[in-house]
Design a protein around this motif. Structure first.
Motif, PDB file in Angstrom:
ATOM      1  N   LEU A  70       0.827  -1.198   0.000  1.00 36.43           N
ATOM      2  CA  LEU A  70       0.000   0.000   0.000  1.00 36.43           C
ATOM      3  C   LEU A  70       0.867   1.256   0.000  1.00 36.43           C
ATOM      4  O   LEU A  70       0.534   2.251  -0.645  1.00 36.43           O
ATOM      5  N   ALA A  71       2.009   1.206   0.713  1.00 40.29           N
ATOM      6  CA  ALA A  71       2.870   2.390   0.814  1.00 40.29           C
ATOM      7  C   ALA A  71       3.342   2.852  -0.558  1.00 40.29           C
ATOM      8  O   ALA A  71       3.622   4.030  -0.765  1.00 40.29           O
ATOM      9  N   ILE A 121      -1.215  -4.957   2.445  1.00 42.36           N
ATOM     10  CA  ILE A 121      -0.852  -4.160   3.618  1.00 42.36           C
ATOM     11  C   ILE A 121       0.116  -5.013   4.434  1.00 42.36           C
ATOM     12  O   ILE A 121      -0.279  -6.076   4.924  1.00 42.36           O
ATOM     13  N   HIS A 132      -4.653   6.417   3.551  1.00 39.84           N
ATOM     14  CA  HIS A 132      -3.397   6.501   2.789  1.00 39.84           C
ATOM     15  C   HIS A 132      -3.594   7.292   1.499  1.00 39.84           C
ATOM     16  O   HIS A 132      -2.766   8.134   1.145  1.00 39.84           O
TER      17      HIS A 132
END
Lengths: 272, 272
Positions: free
Chosen positions: B208-209, B241, B262
């Motif tokens: 996800l980052a 994640i 996010h």
């Protein structure tokens, strides 16, 4: 070798700990707790922090559960009952056919938990969480994002209550936690341990996106509605999670998940 | 002016829609839904997407609720009953003393919702969410982080089921949603609308980052356990994640909260 002990009588004293589970939930278990379902009981069997006292299985589930029983210490008795005896004993139908009585191996204080932290550590500090669903969800997220410990104020409910364990998917059996005494100086303890604290609040001074990672961090969360006590907010750095105008409402366990994920993300960026 | 209508008889046909609420939850309400509690009923009264058909109040709560009634259209009847009549009618004690029957003003299709999106849009697409707690939590997080719409596959439960509305804190009354037909080509619809899709999966290609924000995005989520259907995963970019080793378990509503937060964070960074 697993010791199977057949139970034919729901009033058998060896299984008195399983009698009328729901009533027992209300009056307490004198340091024991009740775990239910295969995943949770397997976590109990392998936990470093808790241990099973005994198991109770439905006869028809014994074969299907044999893999999960392999991890069990051989001295733990496994009681086996037919469905009718089990239902009469427990007081409601146990569809999953597996229960365990457990206990904590130790009951650390907040001070002991803080003394045992590594150089990088993340802890959750919870105030006034009275809802077992939220408590379970908080522990689930703490475990998922590798929090090292959870500290609970005196008004929090029990993470080892049956429903909280179930909602946590067993996380409350494997995550170190301690309950604070009513007059314990948590701020002082955290400062002495070199832990940087941040409190979540809708009226926070900054936003979560601006929050960087410190080696040792504590994330403080209050219950939905009242939030954190005013004296805690007054002496802690606060951050808010920005939300849509007109719908400023976030579940406390979801909040913890977002904060813990963000701090993991920041740690990854700083390391990379 | 609010029209108060006193009800003395639990079998009065004007309040038949409130009879035996729990049984009615099971058999359905023919396009109507039941909202409970002051916050949720106030959101119903002001929603652009839904409208109240009528309200039912406990006599002793009328005065305390007067502020919330001010937003109500004057043609909506407000039935008022003593506690005993109300409990007999509804079939269980209504501690909050306020219920409303509501209906959607319109039932848009997925195609209509996509056609109405602005140049920047974020939508949730849900597959097989069968649990009303999770559905409520998903809508709550969608509203909190300003998602523009929710699309539901044919296997999802109803976001306007009483418990889902309650858990959503009314978010399912104010968030546009549509249900997909079983053979509807969602991937084609999203592509035609210029929406970039990303699917959440523990086996995701990236984390996800690493996910950046596109102007129009759809976040695809499956139920806990089975996850997203294999054919959906096969044709969509997937992200995971990252979680702690040995505890790879996250609630689907929490997952949505983390992803939506996010993407908001990324949008803020790109704008700033």
């Amino acid at each position: 070798m697993v010791q199977f002990i057949t139970i034919d009588d729901p009033t058998d004293l060896r299984v008195a700990g399983y009698a009328q589970v729901r009533e027992r939930d209300l009056v307490g278990r004198h340091g024991l707790f009740m775990a239910e379902g295969e995943v949770v009981v397997r976590m109990l069997a392998t936990s470093r922090l808790c241990e099973p006292v005994s198991l109770l299985l439905a006869q028809k589930r014994v074969e299907a559960l044999s893999d999960s029983l392999a991890a069990l210490a051989p001295e733990v008795p496994v009681y086996v009952a037919g469905q009718a005896v089990m239902d009469a004993l427990v007081g409601f139908p146990i569809h999953r056919g597996i229960l365990a009585l457990g206990r904590r191996r130790a009951t650390p204080t907040a001070c002991e938990i803080l003394a045992g932290l590594g150089p990088e550590a993340l802890i959750l500090v919870l105030y006034g969480i009275g809802n077992h669903d939220n408590m379970g969800g908080l522990f689930r997220n703490a475990a998922a994002f590798g929090a090292d410990a959870v500290l609970l104020d005196a008004d929090c409910c029990d993470p080892l209550y049956r429903k909280a364990i179930r909602v946590s998917v067993g996380a409350s059996l494997i995550t170190p936690f301690a309950r604070l005494e009513r007059d314990e100086d948590l701020a002082g303890l955290l400062e002495a341990a070199g832990v940087r604290s941040v409190a979540l609040s809708p009226a926070g001074q900054g936003t979560l996106a601006q929050l960087s990672r410190a080696p040792r961090m504590a994330v403080l969360l209050g219950s939905e509605g009242p939030g954190l006590p005013a004296d805690v907010l007054a002496r802690t750095r606060t951050v808010a999670i920005p939300m849509a105008a007109g719908f400023d409402s976030l579940n406390v366990a979801t909040t913890a998940g977002i904060v813990l994920h963000h701090l993991g993300f920041m740690a990854e960026r700083e390391a990379g």
